[in-house]
Design a protein around this motif. Structure first.
Motif, mmCIF file in Angstrom:
data_model
loop_
_atom_site.group_PDB
_atom_site.id
_atom_site.type_symbol
_atom_site.label_atom_id
_atom_site.label_comp_id
_atom_site.label_asym_id
_atom_site.label_seq_id
_atom_site.Cartn_x
_atom_site.Cartn_y
_atom_site.Cartn_z
ATOM 1 N N GLY A 26 0.808 -1.204 0.000
ATOM 2 C CA GLY A 26 0.000 0.000 0.000
ATOM 3 C C GLY A 26 0.842 1.256 0.000
ATOM 4 N N ARG A 27 1.881 1.256 0.804
ATOM 5 C CA ARG A 27 2.770 2.422 0.864
ATOM 6 C C ARG A 27 3.419 2.687 -0.488
ATOM 7 N NH1 ARG A 27 5.456 3.851 6.264
ATOM 8 N NH2 ARG A 27 3.910 3.245 7.813
ATOM 9 N N ALA A 28 3.905 1.623 -1.115
ATOM 10 C CA ALA A 28 4.539 1.783 -2.434
ATOM 11 C C ALA A 28 3.535 2.286 -3.459
ATOM 12 C CB ALA A 28 5.139 0.450 -2.882
ATOM 13 N N THR A 29 2.310 1.808 -3.370
ATOM 14 C CA THR A 29 1.271 2.215 -4.312
ATOM 15 C C THR A 29 0.882 3.670 -4.110
ATOM 16 O OG1 THR A 29 0.432 -0.051 -4.463
ATOM 17 C CG2 THR A 29 -1.071 1.713 -5.106
ATOM 18 N N LEU A 30 0.729 4.087 -2.854
ATOM 19 C CA LEU A 30 0.417 5.493 -2.581
ATOM 20 C C LEU A 30 1.505 6.399 -3.143
ATOM 21 C CD1 LEU A 30 -0.920 5.553 1.106
ATOM 22 C CD2 LEU A 30 -2.165 5.118 -1.008
ATOM 23 N N LEU A 31 2.754 6.023 -2.941
ATOM 24 C CA LEU A 31 3.873 6.824 -3.440
ATOM 25 C C LEU A 31 3.845 6.927 -4.961
ATOM 26 C CD1 LEU A 31 6.714 5.466 -1.129
ATOM 27 C CD2 LEU A 31 5.967 7.843 -1.249
ATOM 28 N N ARG A 32 3.607 5.791 -5.628
ATOM 29 C CA ARG A 32 3.639 5.787 -7.099
ATOM 30 C C ARG A 32 2.466 6.575 -7.686
ATOM 31 N NH1 ARG A 32 4.165 6.861 -11.328
ATOM 32 N NH2 ARG A 32 4.781 5.694 -13.199
ATOM 33 N N LEU A 33 1.296 6.410 -7.115
ATOM 34 C CA LEU A 33 0.133 7.132 -7.618
ATOM 35 C C LEU A 33 0.275 8.634 -7.387
ATOM 36 C CD1 LEU A 33 -2.728 4.733 -6.465
ATOM 37 C CD2 LEU A 33 -1.852 5.017 -8.789
ATOM 38 N N ALA A 34 0.792 9.004 -6.209
ATOM 39 C CA ALA A 34 1.013 10.426 -5.921
ATOM 40 C C ALA A 34 2.046 11.011 -6.875
ATOM 41 C CB ALA A 34 1.460 10.602 -4.470
ATOM 42 N N GLU A 35 3.095 10.234 -7.163
ATOM 43 C CA GLU A 35 4.128 10.675 -8.097
ATOM 44 C C GLU A 35 3.533 10.932 -9.485
ATOM 45 O OE1 GLU A 35 8.501 9.053 -9.484
ATOM 46 O OE2 GLU A 35 6.856 7.622 -9.407
ATOM 47 N N ALA A 36 2.539 10.118 -9.862
ATOM 48 C CA ALA A 36 1.910 10.248 -11.180
ATOM 49 C C ALA A 36 0.906 11.389 -11.235
ATOM 50 C CB ALA A 36 1.229 8.936 -11.553
ATOM 51 N N GLY A 37 0.678 12.044 -10.117
ATOM 52 C CA GLY A 37 -0.229 13.184 -10.102
ATOM 53 C C GLY A 37 -1.658 12.860 -9.743
ATOM 54 N N ALA A 38 -1.903 11.631 -9.267
ATOM 55 C CA ALA A 38 -3.263 11.254 -8.891
ATOM 56 C C ALA A 38 -3.616 11.825 -7.525
ATOM 57 C CB ALA A 38 -3.402 9.736 -8.867
ATOM 58 N N THR A 39 -4.897 12.043 -7.321
ATOM 59 C CA THR A 39 -5.440 12.270 -5.987
ATOM 60 C C THR A 39 -5.706 10.899 -5.394
ATOM 61 O OG1 THR A 39 -6.443 14.408 -6.498
ATOM 62 C CG2 THR A 39 -7.434 13.136 -4.708
ATOM 63 N N VAL A 40 -5.097 10.598 -4.254
ATOM 64 C CA VAL A 40 -5.155 9.253 -3.703
ATOM 65 C C VAL A 40 -5.981 9.256 -2.426
ATOM 66 C CG1 VAL A 40 -3.819 7.232 -3.060
ATOM 67 C CG2 VAL A 40 -2.818 8.924 -4.610
ATOM 68 N N VAL A 41 -6.984 8.392 -2.394
ATOM 69 C CA VAL A 41 -7.876 8.271 -1.247
ATOM 70 C C VAL A 41 -7.619 6.896 -0.638
ATOM 71 C CG1 VAL A 41 -10.264 8.388 -0.480
ATOM 72 C CG2 VAL A 41 -9.536 9.718 -2.461
#
Length: 253
Positions: A26-41
């Motif tokens: 989950g941590r890795a996924t949050l980091l990658r999605l945030a890096e891509a510019g997504a809003t992460v919930v």
């Protein structure tokens, strides 16, 4: 609902929900999605670990919108309320990443404890049922939605001591493929408006595991960063090419 402003196949500006966000994957996924510019919930049952994961993603990518919510995914009403809150705050939902996990096993088939099935059914099946039912309509409205289940190679090649785990994973996969068929039918000749897919690993490995076992080879394991990259990559192809697919991140068994 607001119309997505990002280009098809890109995560910049997308709103993605991550269930089971507090663990290493989950941590890795949050980091990658945030890096891509997504809003992460992000959601998890452990509020302390969730807060740490959310903070880490925020600090790593200044300006990224990453929120955390403690959601009981075993409660369909609570899961639907999570969807409603997300849409009210951000206008839409463009993805769900299902990372809720757990494992129970035994030395032999005869020693299988059926109580393990009850636990795993809740963790690995019921949470998939609730998130898919709650988010389906939102993902279809997105026109670029993705529902991504993380599964295990053992689901298609169960071993004697992993009966409950493999059966639970197989059930979760079947449910996700049924969602994929719903997306297919909703799109008709134009193709599915969203995609449901399964990312399959043998097992996951992360830096802390390697530090604890420096001599271990972890053969066939998928690093959580590789998994996060594959998750982000699911938006790079049209929904029709992703929907209903099993995406193997380890040699296919």
């Amino acid at each position: 609902m607001t119309t997505p402003t990002y280009a098809t196949g890109r995560l910049d500006g997308a709103v993605v929900a991550v269930a089971g966000a507090a663990g290493p994957a989950g941590r890795a996924t949050l980091l990658r999605l945030a890096e891509a510019g997504a809003t992460v919930v992000a959601a998890d049952a452990d509020p302390a670990r969730l807060a740490e994961a959310v903070d880490a993603a925020r600090y790593a990518h200044g300006g990224a919108t990453v929120t955390g919510d403690t959601v009981d995914l075993l409660d369909l009403g609570a899961t639907r309320a999570w969807v409603d809150r997300t849409e009210k705050e951000f206008g839409r939902v463009d993805g769900v990443v299902h990372l809720v996990g757990g494992w129970r096993g035994s030395a032999t088939f005869a020693e299988t404890d059926l109580a393990d099935w009850d636990v795993l059914h809740n963790l690995l099946v019921r949470t998939v049922q609730h998130t898919s039912l709650a988010f389906q309509e939102s993902l279809q409205r997105s026109r670029n939605g993705r529902y991504l289940l993380i599964s295990a190679a053992g689901a298609s090649k169960p071993t004697a001591g992993n009966a409950a785990y493999a059966a639970s994973k197989a059930a979760a996969e079947a449910w996700t493929l049924a969602l994929a068929d719903a997306f297919r039918k909703a799109g008709g000749e134009e193709g599915p408006p969203a995609a449901a897919a399964i990312l399959i690993v043998k097992a996951l490995v992360h830096d802390a595991m390697r530090a604890e076992r420096p001599n271990a080879k972890f053969a066939g394991f998928t690093d959580v960063k590789e998994l996060a990259e594959a998750i982000a990559g699911a938006w790079e192809k049209p929904a029709q090419e992703v929907n209903g697919k099993r995406l193997w991140l380890t040699p296919q068994s």
